[in-house]
Design an enzyme around this catalytic site. Structure first.
Site, mmCIF file in Angstrom:
data_model
loop_
_atom_site.group_PDB
_atom_site.id
_atom_site.type_symbol
_atom_site.label_atom_id
_atom_site.label_comp_id
_atom_site.label_asym_id
_atom_site.label_seq_id
_atom_site.Cartn_x
_atom_site.Cartn_y
_atom_site.Cartn_z
ATOM 1 C CB SER A 251 2.917 -48.107 -27.850
ATOM 2 O OG SER A 251 2.657 -49.364 -28.430
ATOM 3 C CG HIS B 170 4.236 -44.488 -25.671
ATOM 4 N ND1 HIS B 170 3.078 -44.088 -26.293
ATOM 5 C CD2 HIS B 170 4.953 -45.153 -26.618
ATOM 6 C CE1 HIS B 170 3.093 -44.497 -27.554
ATOM 7 N NE2 HIS B 170 4.223 -45.132 -27.779
ATOM 8 C CD GLU C 209 0.766 -41.542 -24.784
ATOM 9 O OE1 GLU C 209 -0.425 -41.389 -24.468
ATOM 10 O OE2 GLU C 209 1.167 -42.474 -25.490
ATOM 11 C CG ASN D 298 -0.839 -46.322 -29.874
ATOM 12 O OD1 ASN D 298 -0.819 -45.764 -30.970
ATOM 13 N ND2 ASN D 298 0.190 -46.981 -29.392
#
Lengths: 280, 267
Positions: free
Chosen positions: A117, A138, A150, A188
């Site tokens: 992440s 991800h 992702e 994130n």
């Protein structure tokens, strides 16, 4: 693609193994000892059993899925994989070492994917002799329920690797977004400063915990308030992620706020430990 | 529950329209004023069509707001324009029990002081879209007495809204968190790290947001957002509020979002 290797039988790894097996792939689930392998398969079984109890999965289907998950402690068993998804702890050195070892074992065309992440996929790719075949995938927790992956392209990732890895994600029922390798990637990178600011508001006493979470839920339509979300993800996970992003960027907006660090050091990890911003 | 208040609303942009509808649905009588009377008429017609014909009318001049119990301004985020409006309303004989501003980015105390308001000015920041979002961020100008504060809270409760207050300098919670998020989303797009479609898809599927940040901005209007984030940056010098270069460029180019047919997406 027919055969999938998964490294790490934790929450993420077992989830990835489960959705891959459910989509018809043969899955080899690797962990460092028998106990961890068993626990990983146990996670899949208990998730599916709940599905059976709710009438979402038949008993037969559950058995069929489980029959496609092959636990192992030997990396050599991953040699026939078309793609290996690594989901070990979020430690750069550990991930680099794991990919370096996988690189020596798997067949030449095999894609090496890292489920991270916040770590640099480019740096992990550089630890192998096949950087063009390395990519970031991800997944989100819980993997069987969250639809997004992702797809992170490292500096070295070849276009064919992107296409094949994306097709794999679609085959296991996920939707993808394509992002370049930058700290925290898309989700994130946006979420962590938002979270940090919410902790700052609380720590300064500008608003209460409940007001902060209500603001995000009732004002922005978010499914969880930021403080609830940290508790759900785990303060340990957040502390580590924020540290990693700060290390990469030196941008204070990503640094863990003092309150987060103190709560982490006090062992208040959130839902999993019984106490975080809320009590459980 | 308070009902039947006479609510004056000045400015029928996205927020003004939404608040007017919410007020009518909450049993209040709304009087709308806009420099473009057709806009106000359209909203009044929509409210009538929705089943509350007696609850919305259009004021031809600011003087027609003189008998309102509450007057809310929902003009663009320009301090001078807001201050001038309040001065004009006072001059026309308006004597509400309290004034309200929908501002998200300007100082309530500064506004009250510059407009020389004699009764309390209360920020009621309705989150967009006001008919869907339950939250209102409330800030009381200095010297607001508890009775007026209670009256404001009761009024918002009658609209089905939840009020939150922050003692932080900006007085905001939702926007204190989300404006920097929006700025960062623009920067990710600006740097080509992900496509506009993928940025929004990632936030909707990965975080469960009802709308992606770039669509949110297009709906709000990029000019409105630039004004908000610039006002906040100017006051608090918080890097999170610094506007991305691309945002300024888009506004200069007239790509303002849904209303002009092009923003981050084409409409």
């Amino acid at each position: 693609m027919k055969v999938v290797g998964v490294v790490g039988g934790g929450t993420m790894g077992s989830g990835i193994a489960q959705v891959s097996a459910a989509a018809g792939f043969q899955v080899h689930l690797l962990d460092i000892n028998e106990q961890f392998v068993k626990q990983g398969i146990g996670r899949i079984e208990s998730f599916l059993k709940k599905g059976v109890a709710r009438g979402k999965v038949t008993e037969a289907k559950m058995q069929e899925i489980l029959s496609r998950v092959h636990g192992t402690t030997s990396m050599a068993d991953l040699s026939e994989s078309d793609i290996v998804v690594e989901a070990v702890f979020e430690q750069l050195e550990l991930k680099k070492k794991t990919h370096g070892e996988l690189d020596k074992v798997v067949k030449p065309g095999c894609i090496l994917a890292t489920n991270t992440s916040c770590l640099s996929v480019t740096e992990i790719a550089a630890a192998t002799s096949r950087p063009g075949k390395v990519i970031g995938l991800h997944f989100f927790n819980p993997v069987p329920l969250m639809r997004l992956v992702e797809v992170i392209t490292a500096l070295q990732t070849e276009e064919k690797t992107v296409q094949d890895a994306t097709a794999f994600c679609h085959a296991i029922g996920k939707q993808t977004v394509r992002v370049k390798d930058f700290p925290g990637f898309l989700v994130n990178h946006l979420l962590i400063p938002f979270i940090n600011r919410s902790i700052d508001v609380l720590d300064h006493g500008w608003a209460t915990r409940d007001e902060i979470d209500a603001a995000a839920k009732l004002g922005l339509g978010h499914p969880m308030g930021p403080l609830e979300l940290i508790d759900f993800d785990g303060l340990d996970v957040h502390h580590m992620t924020h540290e990693a992003m700060y290390t990469q960027t030196k941008d204070p907006k990503f640094a863990p706020p003092t309150l987060l660090t103190h709560m982490f050091k006090a062992g208040r990890f959130g839902k999993k430990s019984g106490k975080g911003f809320y009590e459980y | 529950m308070v009902v039947g208040k006479k609510v004056g609303i000045v400015g029928v942009g996205t927020i003004g329209v939404g608040v007017a509808k919410v007020c009518a649905a909450g049993g209040h009588e709304v009087t709308l004023f806009d420099l473009v009377p057709e806009k106000a008429l359209k909203v009044a017609d929509e409210i009538s069509a929705a089943g509350s014909p007696e609850r919305a009318r259009v004021a031809k001049s600011l003087k027609a707001l003189a008998n309102c119990d509450i007057i809310l301004e929902a003009l663009p985020e320009d301090l001078t324009a807001k201050v001038e409006l309040f001065r004009e309303l006072v001059h026309k004989g308006c004597k509400p029990s309290f004034w309200a501003t929908a501002t998200s980015s300007l100082s309530v105390n500064g506004m009250a002081r510059d407009a020389e308001l004699k009764v309390s000015l209360i920020r009621m920041h309705f989150l967009n879209p006001p008919d869907k979002m339950k939250l209102v961020e409330v800030t009381y100008s200095a010297g607001t007495d508890p009775k007026t504060a209670d009256a404001a809270k009761e009024f918002l409760a009658s609209l089905g809204k939840s009020a939150v207050t922050s003692t932080g300098k900006s007085g905001l919670i939702a926007y204190y968190l989300y404006v920097p998020f929006l700025n960062d989303a623009i920067r990710i797009y600006e740097k080509g790290l992900a496509s506009a479609e993928d940025i929004d898809k990632g936030c909707c599927l990965g975080l469960g947001y009802p709308v992606g940040p770039l669509h949110y901005l297009d709906a709000m209007g990029l000019d409105a957002f630039l004004q908000i984030t610039s006002n906040l940056y100017e006051q608090y010098k918080d890097q999170g509020f610094a506007s991305p270069h691309l945002l300024q460029q888009k506004v200069e180019a007239g790509e303002l979002g849904c209303k002009t047919g092009k923003g981050f997406f084409a409409y």
